[in-house]
Design an enzyme around this catalytic site. Sequence first.
Site, PDB file in Angstrom:
ATOM      1  N   CYS A  49       1.025   5.076  11.935  1.00 60.51           N
ATOM      2  CA  CYS A  49       0.705   4.074  12.952  1.00 60.51           C
ATOM      3  C   CYS A  49       0.566   4.680  14.339  1.00 60.51           C
ATOM      4  CB  CYS A  49       1.779   2.983  12.962  1.00 60.51           C
ATOM      5  SG  CYS A  49       1.950   2.135  11.391  1.00 60.51           S
TER       6      CYS A  49
ATOM      7  N   HIS B 189       0.798  -1.226   0.000  1.00 60.38           N
ATOM      8  CA  HIS B 189       0.000   0.000   0.000  1.00 60.38           C
ATOM      9  C   HIS B 189       0.829   1.273   0.000  1.00 60.38           C
ATOM     10  CE1 HIS B 189       0.018   1.419   4.325  1.00 60.38           C
ATOM     11  NE2 HIS B 189       0.551   0.229   4.461  1.00 60.38           N
TER      12      HIS B 189
END
Length: 399
Positions: free
Chosen positions: A326, A203
């Site tokens: 993240c 991705h």
Amino acid sequence: MNRKVYADNAATTAVSPEVLEAMLPFYKEVYGNPSSLYSLGQEAKKPLEEARETVAQCLGAQPREIYFTSCGTESDNWAIKGAAYAMRRKGKTHIVTSAFEHHAVLHTCQALEKEGFTVTYLPVHENGIVRPEELEAALTENTGLVTIMYANNEIGTIQPIPEIGAICKRHGVLFHTDAVQAAGQVPIDVQEQNIDLLSLSGHKLHAPKGVGALYIRSGVVIQNLLDGGAQERGKRGGTENVASIVGLATALKRACATMEERRVKLTAMRDKLIDGLSKIERCRLNGDREHRLPGNVSFCFQGVEGESLLLMLDLKGISASSGSACTSGSLDPSHVLLAIGLPHEVAHGSLRLSFGDENTMEDIDYILETVPPIIERLRSISPLWDAIQNGKVNYDAYM
């Protein structure tokens, strides 16, 4: 109406039309399980193996050395834990990494410490680059694995991978690199660079989320992370996600074929943005200016809260980040910025802008028009900025 600018390609990318087109047949027509013996399954197995060949060619590897996973995090976990457990059988329980790795690496190393492994976390210094001589000095007779990222996900600095690989080979130590940010952005040759294990993710390359790969050099034996069926030559159980794997291979092939063209374009955009933002009072570029990814710009602005900056940029149509996607929900300052020596107060004012295929020089112009007045507005209501202006606190050392 505000211009829309997506400037967070280091977090994720849109699936490209070319990749989506390549994937669609494996949802509607060639949907068989590639482990099945009947024709529909074998029709799916052929493109799976062709994808393996494509990924291998892009990395300078052999197809048998490529294993497909669900993401970069799984690849990192498998490489590090698998190598650590295998090396422990030889009495080697020491791992060397850096202090500013992605959390997929850091948290894996920390988990291994709880199992009795020892880990050395190398400093990366102000320029955000690991020094090979310090890495070599950290190796001991007990070292079984070195894991150093190819390029940092927050500040974009590219590490001296060939030098590190040569050191590891000379000392007989396995070398893993997290190349999630680097794959398709910079030339990689696992043979020439003496890389034993390499992780990548789809991705970040305009392929879908949920697919990655791990390169394991032929002859290197690591323990399985996922046990199950005989998929991936018995090394990674679970039915292969053929559609996404084909998407990953298509995206990586295109990225490698257009790498130089994109490097020229993105570097020009990057450098113009760095030059423009550098005119803002009391700001600093994070990481080495030259040894960084073509599409990465990371700054800290004194007297500014990064979260507020991101929200105000979003109101102007600009999608950006203060660091790793993240940890975007965390109020703690970036561990990467702390690792290069910035105090919490400066690290909190960080902004990462990362560009890809769809970005244009007009996007850079819009960002340069938009950021300075937002910084000025945020500083006008900042007690910290008042303290800086009045000389009550001094961060000149971090300019």
